[in-house]
Design an enzyme around this catalytic site. Structure first.
Site, mmCIF file in Angstrom:
data_model
loop_
_atom_site.group_PDB
_atom_site.id
_atom_site.type_symbol
_atom_site.label_atom_id
_atom_site.label_comp_id
_atom_site.label_asym_id
_atom_site.label_seq_id
_atom_site.Cartn_x
_atom_site.Cartn_y
_atom_site.Cartn_z
ATOM 1 C CD GLU A 119 -2.923 -1.028 0.225
ATOM 2 O OE1 GLU A 119 -2.928 -0.243 -0.645
ATOM 3 O OE2 GLU A 119 -3.789 -2.095 0.214
ATOM 4 C CG HIS A 122 -0.695 0.257 -3.978
ATOM 5 N ND1 HIS A 122 -1.657 -0.499 -3.545
ATOM 6 C CD2 HIS A 122 0.051 -0.596 -4.561
ATOM 7 C CE1 HIS A 122 -1.556 -1.738 -3.967
ATOM 8 N NE2 HIS A 122 -0.443 -1.888 -4.436
ATOM 9 C CE1 TYR A 126 -2.604 5.367 -6.871
ATOM 10 C CE2 TYR A 126 -2.376 5.684 -4.795
ATOM 11 C CZ TYR A 126 -2.893 4.966 -5.956
ATOM 12 O OH TYR A 126 -3.579 3.784 -5.881
ATOM 13 C CD GLU A 186 -6.838 -3.624 -0.110
ATOM 14 O OE1 GLU A 186 -6.699 -2.823 -1.110
ATOM 15 O OE2 GLU A 186 -5.944 -3.477 0.901
ATOM 16 C CD GLU A 220 -5.187 -1.746 -3.418
ATOM 17 O OE1 GLU A 220 -5.283 -2.458 -2.390
ATOM 18 O OE2 GLU A 220 -5.006 -0.571 -3.510
#
Length: 346
Positions: A119, A122, A126, A186, A220
């Site tokens: 996570e 992730h 971005y 998720e 996810e």
């Protein structure tokens, strides 16, 4: 009221290595993957560990050139959706570690640590995407979306409440509710956003970003699968909470989440040519049904048991299939070679 769970000590040698319960039990803290209370958790561990990737390995060269050529509506949706994703994945790193803090079973701690790490990547991705395609000021604006956009704030009210309540009062019922919302996050909350990036890639736009999103999407799905399994096992260990009242609460949260995801999709995608918002609503309901089945419950939307957005299968839509790049037909699975994916099949 449920008893408050204590943070699990690092080592307690007087306790058995195999945990006596997932939460609120006893375990030494010594992890032997060959002697687990739930042996199949090892398979989840291997599946999740096989998904290692880094954002910086994704080539953004073409996206850098293409972003200024997107329409104003596409650029605005791009930035708002990245803001949404960052708003959800940042706290998800934290909540995975908090669940681990109170998990007695050391295998759960280990798996949640891996989920937290993914996570975190992730969230980094971005920032990596935005730093590649737009100015620093617009990057900051995108990351402010989760704090300032009224539609997004309304959309995230309940997840903030459930997560913060668990942080303040870590009880069995609150960890169960947190797992329900983690499953929603998720398996449902991201999906109109994911669809937007896949829609761009269908038009050969921002394929680097789409590739990154497909890696996140795949992670996810695996996280959601394990969290759902952990939820079911925890509920089985604590049957006093397996009530009609709690079941009704879960269904009500899913219905509310579908409503909010639909409102968000109409808000952020209404000016995007080529995206059918009625079809999108059907896809959101289809995803809700899938996640409910993973939690051991029945479909909430009987008319949406099939995926209405067939084109999205070119990217990723389930747990087991290996998808290929829509244009280059290169594997997007990005798993390390091993027993799970089969060396002879590569």
């Amino acid at each position: 009221m449920s008893a408050i769970l204590n943070k699990v000590k690092v080592l307690e040698p007087e306790n058995p290595n195999k945990s006596t319960a997932l939460f609120g039990g006893k375990a030494s803290g010594i992890l032997n993957w060959n002697d687990l209370a739930y042996p199949h958790f090892y398979d989840y561990r291997e599946q999740i560990r096989a998904l290692f990737w880094r954002a910086s390995e994704v080539d953004m060269t073409h996206d850098i050139k293409q972003f200024p050529q997107l329409s104003e509506a596409e650029q605005e949706a791009f930035l708002k959706i990245i803001g949404l994703l960052a708003t959800l994945d940042g706290p998800q790193t934290d909540i995975a570690m908090r669940i681990a803090d109170f998990a007695t079973d050391p295998s759960v701690k280990s798996i949640m640590a891996t989920i937290a790490d993914q996570e975190s990547e992730h969230n980094h991705s971005y920032a990596y995407v935005l730093s590649s395609v737009t100015t620093f000021d617009r990057q900051l604006e995108s990351f402010e979306t989760g704090r300032r956009d009224p539609v997004l704030l309304k959309r995230n009210e309940r997840i903030m409440d459930v997560y913060n309540t668990f942080a303040a009062e870590p009880t069995i019922i609150h960890v169960l509710k947190t797992m329900v919302y983690s499953s929603l996050l998720e398996g449902l909350f991201f999906y109109s956003g994911f669809a937007f990036f896949y829609h761009l890639a269908r038009q050969q736009k921002m394929v680097g970003t789409s590739t990154m999103i497909s890696y996140i999407n795949r992670d996810e799905l695996q996280h959601g699968k394990f969290i759902s399994e952990l939820f079911r096992a925890t509920l089985a260990e604590n049957p006093a909470y397996n009530t009609e009242q709690f079941t009704d609460w879960v269904y009500e949260q899913f219905q509310y989440a579908v409503e909010q995801e639909t409102i968000w999709s109409r808000y952020v995608l209404s000016d995007i040519d080529g995206i059918d918002l009625v079809e999108m609503e059907g896809y959101i309901k289809y995803r809700a049904n899938k996640m409910l089945r993973l939690l051991g419950l029945s479909d909430l939307y009987s008319d949406h048991t099939e995926n209405p957005m067939k084109w999205i299968r070119a990217y990723i839509d389930n747990f087991d299939d290996t998808k290929t790049d829509f244009f280059e037909q290169k594997s997007r699975q990005y798993t390390k070679v091993g027993d799970l994916n089969g060396f002879d099949e590569l």
